[in-house]
Design a protein around this motif. Structure first.
Motif, short mmCIF file in Angstrom:
data_model
loop_
_atom_site.label_atom_id
_atom_site.label_comp_id
_atom_site.label_asym_id
_atom_site.label_seq_id
_atom_site.Cartn_x
_atom_site.Cartn_y
_atom_site.Cartn_z
N GLY A 39 1.02 -2.09 -1.47
CA GLY A 39 1.01 -2.94 -0.30
C GLY A 39 2.02 -4.07 -0.32
O GLY A 39 2.54 -4.43 0.72
N GLY A 40 2.34 -4.59 -1.48
CA GLY A 40 3.16 -5.78 -1.51
C GLY A 40 4.64 -5.55 -1.33
O GLY A 40 5.38 -6.47 -1.06
N ARG A 123 -7.85 10.03 5.12
CA ARG A 123 -6.63 9.51 4.50
C ARG A 123 -5.57 10.60 4.50
O ARG A 123 -5.71 11.60 3.79
N GLN A 144 -0.87 4.29 11.24
CA GLN A 144 -0.96 3.29 10.16
C GLN A 144 -2.32 3.40 9.47
O GLN A 144 -2.39 3.39 8.24
N ARG A 147 -2.70 6.14 7.11
CA ARG A 147 -1.85 5.96 5.92
C ARG A 147 -0.82 7.07 5.76
O ARG A 147 -0.59 7.60 4.66
N ARG A 174 2.42 -7.43 7.21
CA ARG A 174 1.14 -8.02 6.79
C ARG A 174 0.01 -7.01 6.78
O ARG A 174 -1.09 -7.33 6.33
N LEU A 175 0.24 -5.82 7.30
CA LEU A 175 -0.79 -4.79 7.22
C LEU A 175 -0.79 -4.18 5.81
O LEU A 175 0.16 -4.36 5.05
N ASN A 176 -1.86 -3.45 5.51
CA ASN A 176 -2.04 -2.98 4.13
C ASN A 176 -1.15 -1.79 3.77
O ASN A 176 -1.04 -1.41 2.61
N HIS A 177 -0.56 -1.17 4.78
CA HIS A 177 0.24 0.02 4.51
C HIS A 177 1.37 0.09 5.54
O HIS A 177 1.15 -0.20 6.71
N GLN A 178 2.55 0.45 5.08
CA GLN A 178 3.67 0.63 5.98
C GLN A 178 4.14 2.08 5.94
O GLN A 178 4.05 2.73 4.90
#
Ligand code: ZN
Length: 217
Positions: A39-40, A123, A144, A147, A174-178
């Motif tokens: 995520g980061g 998922r 999104q 995932r 800022r979302l958990n997955h791109q």
């Protein structure tokens, strides 16, 4: 004829920058988790122009265009979508909003529903979705949430597009997955189908929203 397309990196998709956007023709993806845990590391750098190295993208997009044609035959705005995982089609769909009287019956939503049912898992990490038009906010949200590894689309939609045009839901840092974005694949074919469709509506005297971006000049 291959046209250049733009590829933008999603988070955690380490392969995208080093090895190019192409998957091996056999379809077996590398073992990477495609961003589920990364995520980061959003790397939403400037778009990269990638020459048409990925014949696979065009192959799947042709299938999505077949779906779009099906929609047109049914009197629906021609948009089609295909979900692909490890070299096989997991789900497909075309726009059915008129037939179902349902504003959520977009090609992507139907294809994602079919794919997750087939997989038995919501998922869809490592799956790719091919759409003949830039997804709207609802569909970009579903991509999104599912995932997805990549979204590949044809032309941009200047009225509803949420993968870079008006909004960018799939790459929001800022979302958990791109999701990695590739755009412009078989864009002319798709645009042509949309133009033909709206032209026919006008010939039939049907109402078409003013300022339709696929209007013929
Ligand atoms: Zn949509």
């Amino acid at each position: 004829m291959t046209r250049p397309r733009l590829v933008r990196g999603g988070a955690g998709s380490g392969g995208a920058s080093s090895g190019g956007a192409g998957r091996p023709p056999g379809g077996t993806p590398p073992g990477g988790e495609g961003g589920a845990g990364g995520g980061g590391g959003a790397t939403a750098g400037p778009p990269q122009l990638v020459p048409g190295l990925d014949q696979e993208d065009e192959r799947w997009m042709r299938m999505a265009l077949d779906e779009a044609m099906r929609a047109a035959e049914e009197g629906e705005v021609p948009v089609g979508a295909i979900v692909v995982l490890e070299g096989r089609v997991l789900g497909r769909g075309h726009n059915r909003t008129e037939a179902t009287h349902d504003p959520t019956a977009h090609a992507e939503i139907l294809a994602i529903g079919a794919a997750s049912t087939a997989l038995g898992d919501w998922r869809l990490t490592n799956a790719d979705i091919y759409v003949t038009l830039e997804p709207c906010a609802m569909c970009a949200g579903a991509i999104q949430l599912g995932r997805f590894r990549r979204v590949i689309f044809g032309p941009r939609d200047p009225k509803f597009g949420a993968c870079g045009s008006i909004l960018n839901v799939v790459e929001a840092p800022r979302l958990n997955h791109q999701v990695e974005v590739t755009e412009g694949v078989l864009a002319e074919e798709s645009r042509f189908a949309l133009r033909q469709f709206f032209r026919r509506l006008r010939q039939q005297g049907r109402e078409v929203a003013p300022g339709d971006p696929f209007e013929t000049e």
